[in-house]
Design a protein around this motif. Structure first.
Motif, PDB file in Angstrom:
ATOM      1  N   SER A 122      -0.801  12.888  10.221  1.00  0.00           N
ATOM      2  CA  SER A 122      -0.336  12.716   8.849  1.00  0.00           C
ATOM      3  C   SER A 122       0.479  13.897   8.338  1.00  0.00           C
ATOM      4  O   SER A 122       0.920  13.889   7.189  1.00  0.00           O
ATOM      5  CB  SER A 122      -1.527  12.483   7.914  1.00  0.00           C
ATOM      6  N   ALA A 298       0.188   4.693   2.743  1.00  0.00           N
ATOM      7  CA  ALA A 298      -0.453   4.873   1.446  1.00  0.00           C
ATOM      8  C   ALA A 298      -1.837   5.489   1.597  1.00  0.00           C
ATOM      9  O   ALA A 298      -2.242   6.354   0.806  1.00  0.00           O
ATOM     10  CB  ALA A 298      -0.547   3.534   0.720  1.00  0.00           C
ATOM     11  N   GLN A 299      -2.584   5.065   2.607  1.00  0.00           N
ATOM     12  CA  GLN A 299      -3.927   5.604   2.840  1.00  0.00           C
ATOM     13  C   GLN A 299      -3.892   7.100   3.099  1.00  0.00           C
ATOM     14  O   GLN A 299      -4.824   7.823   2.706  1.00  0.00           O
ATOM     15  CB  GLN A 299      -4.579   4.897   4.033  1.00  0.00           C
ATOM     16  N   ASP A 300      -2.837   7.568   3.747  1.00  0.00           N
ATOM     17  CA  ASP A 300      -2.728   8.985   4.076  1.00  0.00           C
ATOM     18  C   ASP A 300      -2.060   9.794   2.972  1.00  0.00           C
ATOM     19  O   ASP A 300      -1.716  10.973   3.176  1.00  0.00           O
ATOM     20  CB  ASP A 300      -1.953   9.158   5.387  1.00  0.00           C
ATOM     21  N   ASP A 301      -1.883   9.178   1.816  1.00  0.00           N
ATOM     22  CA  ASP A 301      -1.326   9.867   0.651  1.00  0.00           C
ATOM     23  C   ASP A 301       0.028  10.505   0.964  1.00  0.00           C
ATOM     24  O   ASP A 301       0.280  11.665   0.623  1.00  0.00           O
ATOM     25  CB  ASP A 301      -2.313  10.926   0.146  1.00  0.00           C
ATOM     26  N   ARG A 307       7.091   6.508   0.983  1.00  0.00           N
ATOM     27  CA  ARG A 307       6.668   5.117   0.753  1.00  0.00           C
ATOM     28  C   ARG A 307       7.855   4.268   0.292  1.00  0.00           C
ATOM     29  O   ARG A 307       7.990   3.107   0.687  1.00  0.00           O
ATOM     30  CB  ARG A 307       5.533   5.087  -0.262  1.00  0.00           C
TER      31      ARG A 307
END
Length: 482
Positions: A122, A298-301, A307
């Motif tokens: 990430s 999105a989960q990994d900010d 995005r």
């Protein structure tokens, strides 16, 4: 023909392929070795064998054909390379279309990266830690040092061991390991401990390389911990990277201790380029369900720009070209220093069949960044539909800069054919064949090129064909060692 790979092996794979169960020796000195009297430059034999290995590897594995990601990884390696201890920068990067977490390096400066590495990591510094580790294997010449030790126990020469690596990398599993390692139990036990030392040497040099290149050394420890968690979540089934890079708590502790003594790099605020490339990787490994890529990002900010970029790529994937280009142009205005955004827009236009738009966008970027590889490639490909002569000029110049890029020669062959350069077209096809492991077909293709050149009086082409035929025969002799 061996089936396509889901495994990639490292420079130190001679020892590492069987290194999972090795007990760490309490008496081993894990300091970096003295290499006095030996060169850290890539030797001629290593170079030839490494390039021959790469051609065989390409013949057996699907490549991740993404010039934008390719340019990014090459720039990342270039940033690390001056600090790695390698005195020869003649490296080549190959991207693998595989969702597994993996990277590898083999003698001769060949560095491979799976798309899955980006999907897993990430942060940019985590990927940099993996590449720095691989460069550590190369700079410490772990393969050559392992080979010298192998010679003491009468195992096969370097080419034979690389052949075993190739079999294992291409799905041969235990057969490949057996081919590389033999069945001598005493030797295997000896090599297990030796591989552990190589891993920690590569970690330590990798940490130094990261700091000097401006990356956070703690990212290596974070990457190790993330791999540990994945092993736990998958019931003890390790990522492919760990199959050839044994990870133990002592190794993590050693890296953690070393990293704590190094000054962390300052983060590059506001530079989302890694996350944009990661978005491309996530889309590549989730082609059937692009929304999974968006969910993971999105989960990994990930930064909002990443995005939005991925959303634009997904929009283009669904055929909504105007909307995708509008999104990319908006991002490019907000982030004018990122060439990745306008070249992505040119790529979207090209894939939608808007060749004039792709040409204009590529040329606009090349006026600002002459020689930019992804823009040059997109320009050449789009020009094939409008001006084959100009396409040939652009792609021929690109092939001179990228003589190890098979895709460039595919395009060059098409441009030569469309512009009436038949002999040169056959030569370009031969170059693509030899780069992808089809050396016998490549030599036959050169014979066709020679006949065409003789019939058409293309003396310049004929001279080049004769020169390359001699080279190809030499390549075949090296490849036959496998």
């Amino acid at each position: 023909m061996l089936r396509k790979t889901r495994n990639c092996l490292t420079t130190a794979a001679v020892a590492l392929t069987l290194g999972l169960a090795a007990p760490a020796s309490a008496t081993e000195d894990y300091g970096l070795p003295s290499l006095t009297g030996s060169s850290q430059a890539i030797t001629g034999e290593e170079f030839r064998l490494g390039r021959a290995w790469l051609r065989q590897f390409r013949a057996r594995t699907p490549s991740w054909q993404d010039p934008i990601a390719q340019e990014y990884v090459e720039s990342l390696v270039s940033r690390l390379l001056p600090h790695s201890g390698l005195t020869d920068s003649n490296t080549v990067v190959t991207l693998v279309d595989n969702r597994a977490l993996n990277a590898f390096a083999v003698p001769g400066g060949v560095i491979g990266v799976n798309a899955g590495l980006f999907a897993f990591a990430s942060e940019e510094d985590a990927v940099a830690s993996v590449l720095a580790h691989e460069l550590g294997h190369l700079s410490q010449r772990h393969y050559s040092r392992g080979q010298a030790r192998a010679e003491q126990t009468q195992l096969p020469a370097m080419a034979a061991m690389l052949a075993g690596m190739l079999i294992a990398a291409s799905g041969g599993g235990d057969a490949g390991i057996a081919a590389a390692m033999g069945s001598q139990a005493a030797f295997i036990q000896d090599q297990l401990a030796y591989s552990r030392r190589f891993e920690q040497e590569a970690d330590r040099l990798g940490l130094q390389t990261m700091v000097q290149a401006g990356f956070d050394p703690d990212a290596m420890v974070r990457m190790f911990r993330a791999m540990q968690r994945q092993v736990s979540l998958q019931g003890g089934n390790p990522p492919e990277f760990l199959l050839t890079h044994p990870l133990t708590e002592s190794r993590i502790s050693d890296a953690e201790s070393r990293a704590s003594q190094l000054e962390p790099a300052r983060p590059r605020e506001g530079d989302p380029i890694y996350h944009l490339v990661r978005a491309r990787a996530l889309l590549a490994v989730n082609q059937r369900d692009p929304q999974q890529a968006a969910t993971r990002l999105a989960q990994d900010d990930a930064p909002p720009e990443a995005r939005r970029y991925l959303d634009a790529l997904i929009t283009a994937h669904h055929g909504q070209t105007d909307s995708a280009l509008g999104q990319l142009d908006s991002l490019a205005r907000e982030l004018p220093d990122l060439a990745l955004l306008p070249v992505s827009a040119a790529e979207v236009a090209f894939k939608a069949g808007r060749y004039d738009d792709a040409i204009e966008r590529s040329r606009r970027l090349l006026r600002l960044m002459p020689g930019h590889m992804p823009a040059t490639r997109i320009l050449g490909e789009a020009l094939l539909q409008r001006d084959p002569n100009e396409a040939y000029r652009v792609l021929h110049e690109l092939s001179n800069r990228r003589p190890e890029d098979p895709q460039v020669f595919t395009l060059l062959a098409e441009a030569a054919g469309r512009s009436g350069r038949e002999a040169w077209g056959h030569l370009a096809r031969a170059e693509h064949m030899q780069l992808t492991g089809e050396i016998d077909r490549a030599i036959r293709q050169l014979d066709v090129a020679r006949r065409v050149a003789e019939q058409s009086g293309a003396t310049n082409a004929l001279a080049r064909i004769e020169q390359r035929r001699e080279d190809f025969v030499g390549y075949r002799e090296t490849m036959e060692k496998f």
